[in-house]
Motif scaffolding. Structure first.
Motif, PDB file in Angstrom:
ATOM      1  N   VAL A 157       0.848  -1.194   0.000  1.00 27.93           N
ATOM      2  CA  VAL A 157       0.000   0.000   0.000  1.00 27.93           C
ATOM      3  C   VAL A 157       0.883   1.244   0.000  1.00 27.93           C
ATOM      4  CG1 VAL A 157      -1.733   1.309   1.291  1.00 27.93           C
ATOM      5  CG2 VAL A 157      -1.806  -1.175   1.322  1.00 27.93           C
ATOM      6  N   PHE A 183       0.231   5.106   0.897  1.00 30.72           N
ATOM      7  CA  PHE A 183      -0.832   5.795   1.612  1.00 30.72           C
ATOM      8  C   PHE A 183      -0.463   7.245   1.900  1.00 30.72           C
ATOM      9  CE2 PHE A 183      -2.999   6.978   5.595  1.00 30.72           C
ATOM     10  CZ  PHE A 183      -4.309   6.737   5.222  1.00 30.72           C
ATOM     11  N   ASP A 189      -1.950  10.209   4.274  1.00 25.79           N
ATOM     12  CA  ASP A 189      -2.879  10.554   5.339  1.00 25.79           C
ATOM     13  C   ASP A 189      -3.005  12.071   5.395  1.00 25.79           C
ATOM     14  OD1 ASP A 189      -4.362  10.751   7.670  1.00 25.79           O
ATOM     15  OD2 ASP A 189      -3.035   9.472   8.847  1.00 25.79           O
ATOM     16  N   ALA A 224      -5.177   5.941  -0.794  1.00 22.29           N
ATOM     17  CA  ALA A 224      -4.173   4.881  -0.905  1.00 22.29           C
ATOM     18  C   ALA A 224      -4.260   4.218  -2.266  1.00 22.29           C
ATOM     19  CB  ALA A 224      -4.381   3.836   0.190  1.00 22.29           C
ATOM     20  N   GLU A 242      -3.269   0.508  -3.676  1.00 24.31           N
ATOM     21  CA  GLU A 242      -2.893  -0.778  -3.103  1.00 24.31           C
ATOM     22  C   GLU A 242      -2.950  -1.879  -4.144  1.00 24.31           C
ATOM     23  OE1 GLU A 242      -5.100  -3.534  -2.156  1.00 24.31           O
ATOM     24  OE2 GLU A 242      -6.898  -2.628  -2.960  1.00 24.31           O
TER      25      GLU A 242
END
Length: 183
Positions: free
Chosen positions: A22, A24, A26, A156, A158
């Motif tokens: 993944v 990511f 945030d 994300a 993935e």
């Protein structure tokens, strides 16, 4: 382990072994939620689907819910139970993936995050090549969770080839050219 690289203006993900990974971002630290975005536009593609992926079956049983590539959009700060002590809790999310055998328009549940996560195959006819996916996020969120979508708190990219069968020296191959969040 996912063999990520840039080729011809795209992020290519090509796991040679049965791994998952993944990337990511945030947006939550410092309350930097993304507000006013209601649509996602993804330009992406797949050259090989993971052999052995299977999203069918009851959500009560463990399934081999794998995909060559997916994009997950997280909403708000309220973390939802993953259903496992060993898997982190996450905010609500909608995930979109390219699928080989899944049904269009169906909201899939993963093995974890069944209360707060939904997966959608768009497109899902097993085609190989380039695709453009556009989704109205606020509409999907309200249909799935029964309330207005909180601000976007993360995104994300993935890929999951765990417990899949290699073919052509790899477990899958996919790419993303562009992701845009739109008002």
């Amino acid at each position: 382990k996912m063999n990520p690289r840039f080729e011809k203006g795209a992020l290519v993900i090509e796991p040679k072994k049965d791994y998952s990974g993944v990337f990511f971002k945030d947006f939550r630290p410092g309350s930097k939620h993304l507000k006013g975005f209601n649509k996602i536009h993804i330009e992406w593609g797949v050259e090989q689907y993971p052999q052995g992926a299977d999203w069918s079956g009851s959500i009560e049983e463990k399934r081999n819910v794998r995909n060559a590539i997916g994009v997950m959009i997280f909403f708000g700060d309220e973390e939802q139970d993953s259903g496992s002590l060993f898997v982190p809790n996450l905010p609500y999310f909608l995930a979109f993936f390219l699928g080989e055998k899944e049904r269009p328009g169906k909201a899939y549940h993963g093995n974890y995050w069944q209360k707060g996560g939904r997966y959608f195959c768009i497109p899902c006819d097993g085609s190989i090549g380039n695709f453009i996916t556009e989704v109205e996020l606020s509409k999907f969120f309200k249909e799935q969770f029964g309330s207005d979508a909180p601000p976007i708190s993360g995104i994300a990219i993935e890929s999951d080839a765990t417990d899949t069968i290699p073919k052509n020296g790899r477990h899958s191959k996919s790419y993303i050219k562009k992701i845009k969040l739109l008002p």
